[in-house]
Design an enzyme around this catalytic site. Structure first.
Site, PDB file in Angstrom:
ATOM      1  N   ASP A   5     -11.496   5.014  -5.376  1.00 33.05           N
ATOM      2  CA  ASP A   5     -10.318   5.838  -5.053  1.00 33.05           C
ATOM      3  C   ASP A   5     -10.084   7.061  -5.958  1.00 33.05           C
ATOM      4  OD1 ASP A   5     -10.120   3.323  -3.959  1.00 33.05           O
ATOM      5  OD2 ASP A   5      -8.185   2.861  -4.825  1.00 33.05           O
TER       6      ASP A   5
ATOM      7  N   GLU B 238      -2.777  -0.936   0.619  1.00 34.94           N
ATOM      8  CA  GLU B 238      -3.180  -0.363  -0.672  1.00 34.94           C
ATOM      9  C   GLU B 238      -2.838   1.129  -0.707  1.00 34.94           C
ATOM     10  OE1 GLU B 238      -7.004  -3.039  -1.943  1.00 34.94           O
ATOM     11  OE2 GLU B 238      -7.472  -1.407  -0.579  1.00 34.94           O
TER      12      GLU B 238
HETATM   13  C1  FRU Z   1      -8.464   0.517  -3.027  1.00 37.34           C
HETATM   14  C2  FRU Z   1      -8.368  -0.419  -4.212  1.00 37.34           C
HETATM   15  C3  FRU Z   1      -7.000  -0.365  -4.846  1.00 37.34           C
HETATM   16  C4  FRU Z   1      -7.262  -0.798  -6.259  1.00 37.34           C
HETATM   17  C5  FRU Z   1      -8.621  -0.204  -6.527  1.00 37.34           C
HETATM   18  C6  FRU Z   1      -9.481  -1.034  -7.425  1.00 37.34           C
HETATM   19  O1  FRU Z   1      -9.753   0.915  -2.720  1.00 37.34           O
HETATM   20  O2  FRU Z   1      -8.701  -1.735  -3.809  1.00 37.34           O
HETATM   21  O3  FRU Z   1      -6.024  -1.147  -4.189  1.00 37.34           O
HETATM   22  O4  FRU Z   1      -6.305  -0.319  -7.154  1.00 37.34           O
HETATM   23  O5  FRU Z   1      -9.253  -0.053  -5.268  1.00 37.34           O
HETATM   24  O6  FRU Z   1     -10.641  -0.369  -7.787  1.00 37.34           O
END
Ligand code: FRU
Length: 500
Positions: free
Chosen positions: A52, A237
């Site tokens: 992300d 998320e």
């Molecule tokens: C989304 C996610 C988020 C988390 C991160 C962990 O892709 O699963 O919810 O903070 O990636 O790397």
């Protein structure tokens, strides 16, 4: 030479060369230079794993991009915040890692704000801090079956994002006993009494929690949203709450919520809600499920904070992958890229508001040379922009190479389809070979397609419908064929703005 400076140098050199050529010059295919599939103008980490985009904040002429990063491997692992900066959203300079895991856990996704009034007291009135708000993920707690292993922490920077210090009082928001409790996106808004307030939008299992704070350190729960509303095929998320103007000039709030799995093309995707945010509550206009991008490969995207009012755009960047196969895509020293930067705006179709994402204007800086093209033409290299008017209710065109691999893009019976089944390497995951379709229930007038070493991003009507798709041809596509329904087609070769 710094990457940024090198980017500008290349741009100037190519701009000089381009003025020497006319559109009728034969197209000469530019061979790729770096590692196979390394994008030319999409952001990738120098080495290692990335997911992300995080903490995107603009300050004093610089766009900061932080990102979920595991420097020691090309698969997901202990999360850090990697860091890169840009002054134009297309040339990026890699910076040292900003945040490392610590005794409270890995550093998961989150946001960053400019605390201009020093409300946190972490800086001074004369030198206000940048404050990052992120999730701590304690792997030990997860392993031992605790429910409270995700909490929120903050860190601050007194040197415009160069270096970061974690706040000694972390975590600032402890876990209330819910396993999935993460990805804080913070924005400053004026409440009904005209008082500045920090609002945190947090993904909590299958819904959103809204919190408020005066100082970024103590947080009070205001409301929750989303139980039984929207798509629920997976955990929620990376939310974002964004004020946007409607075409008639009133204000609406858009709530982005990424969901994994449960997207329209299997795996990950980002849905959004349109409504009002008032007295700490989000009230949606309707119960319609809407998707930001109908392709399989745009996830966890959010917007930059602190964009000056004189600019006023909502600028978005997404992670160009899908958890379904993100960890096995066929790249070597690095894994994953970001989308091109996009601008979010509202538009209206038959009385219904929808969200449009068009390429940010800065992307035009990548153009080197324009070519008008015939029904079958050579491509100028693996990075190009293709533009066309859509003249009929159905159209089709394809990109292909000398190995017989072909990516098919078409519209038929109100469905826009990107078919990557025979477009290159699909062996790394059983669900990668697929034709992805998206409904286009209003008139499609024109298209823009951005191609890079392992991706295409399709914008119909400048972003009223968007599809982002990864594709791994064994050799770069070097020909385009227009089968039907398009006219006035042209291509721009695009410059390399990222290092190898
Ligand atoms: C989304 C996610 C988020 C988390 C991160 C962990 O892709 O699963 O919810 O903070 O990636 O790397």
């Amino acid at each position: 030479m710094k990457n940024h400076a090198r980017g500008i140098f290349t741009y100037l050199l190519l701009a000089m060369l381009s003025t020497a050529c006319s559109p009728s010059d034969p197209i000469e295919f530019q061979k790729p230079t770096g590692e196979k599939y390394r994008p030319n103008y999409h952001f990738t980490p120098e080495t290692g794993w990335m997911n992300d985009p995080n903490g995107m904040v603009y300050l004093n002429g610089t766009y900061h991009l932080f990102y979920q990063h595991f420097p020691d491997s090309t698969v997901w692992g202990p999360m850090h915040w990697g860091h890169a900066t840009s002054t134009d959203l297309v040339n990026w300079e890699q910076k040292p890692i900003a945040l490392y895991p610590d005794s409270l856990g890995y550093i998961f996704s989150g946001s960053a704000v400019f605390d201009s009034e020093n409300s946190s007291g972490l800086g001074t009135k004369e030198n206000p801090p940048l404050v990052a708000i992120y999730t701590y993920h304690d792997p030990e707690g997860e392993r031992t079956g605790s429910q409270t292993f995700q909490t929120q922490g903050i860190a601050f920077s007194m040197d415009q994002g160069e270096t970061w210090e974690k706040y000694a009082g972390n975590p600032v928001l402890p876990n209330p006993g819910i396993r999935d409790f993460r990805d804080p996106k913070v924005r400053k808004i004026k409440n009904e009494a005209g008082v500045d307030q920090w609002i945190m939008t947090l993904a909590v299992r299958d819904r959103i929690h809204f919190y408020q704070s005066q100082d970024l350190k103590s947080w009070e729960l205001l409301s929750e949203f989303g139980e039984n509303l929207g798509a629920h095929g997976g955990v929620w998320e990376c939310p974002d709450l964004i004020p946007l103007e409607t075409p008639s000039g009133s204000q609406k709030w858009v709530l982005l919520v990424s969901i994994n799995p449960g997207g329209p093309q299997m795996g990950s995707a980002t849905q959004y809600f349109i409504g009002d945010f008032s007295e700490g509550e989000f009230i949606p206009d309707d119960t319609m499920i809407r998707w930001l991008d109908y392709g399989p490969d745009n996830y966890a995207g959010v917007t930059w904070s602190n964009i000056p009012e004189s600019d006023g755009r909502s600028l978005f960047l997404g992670w160009m992958s899908n958890w379904l196969y993100a960890q096995v895509t066929p790249t070597e020293s690095w894994r994953s890229a970001m989308t091109i930067p996009r601008e979010l705006e509202l538009f209206e179709v038959s009385g219904t508001l929808l969200l449009k994402s068009s390429p940010a204007a800065e992307v035009k800086k990548l153009r080197i040379q324009e070519y008008s093209i015939a029904d079958q033409s050579a491509l100028p290299g693996e990075s190009f922009e293709f533009l066309s008017d859509i003249t009929s209710e159905s159209f089709s065109f394809s990109l292909f190479n000398d190995s017989g691999e072909r990516l098919l893009i078409s519209m038929e019976n109100g469905l826009v389809t990107i078919d990557r089944q025979n477009a290159g390497n699909t062996r790394f995951h059983p669900d990668f070979a697929a034709a992805h379709a998206a409904p286009m229930s209003w008139k499609a007038k024109n298209l823009r397609l951005f191609a890079d070493a392992h991706s295409v991003e399709l914008f119909i009507n400048d972003g009223e419908l968007v599809m982002t798709s990864l594709v791994f041809p064994d050799a770069p596509f070097n020909q385009i064929e227009i089968q039907k329904g398009l006219s006035g087609s042209k291509i721009y070769s695009l410059q390399k703005s990222m290092p190898d």
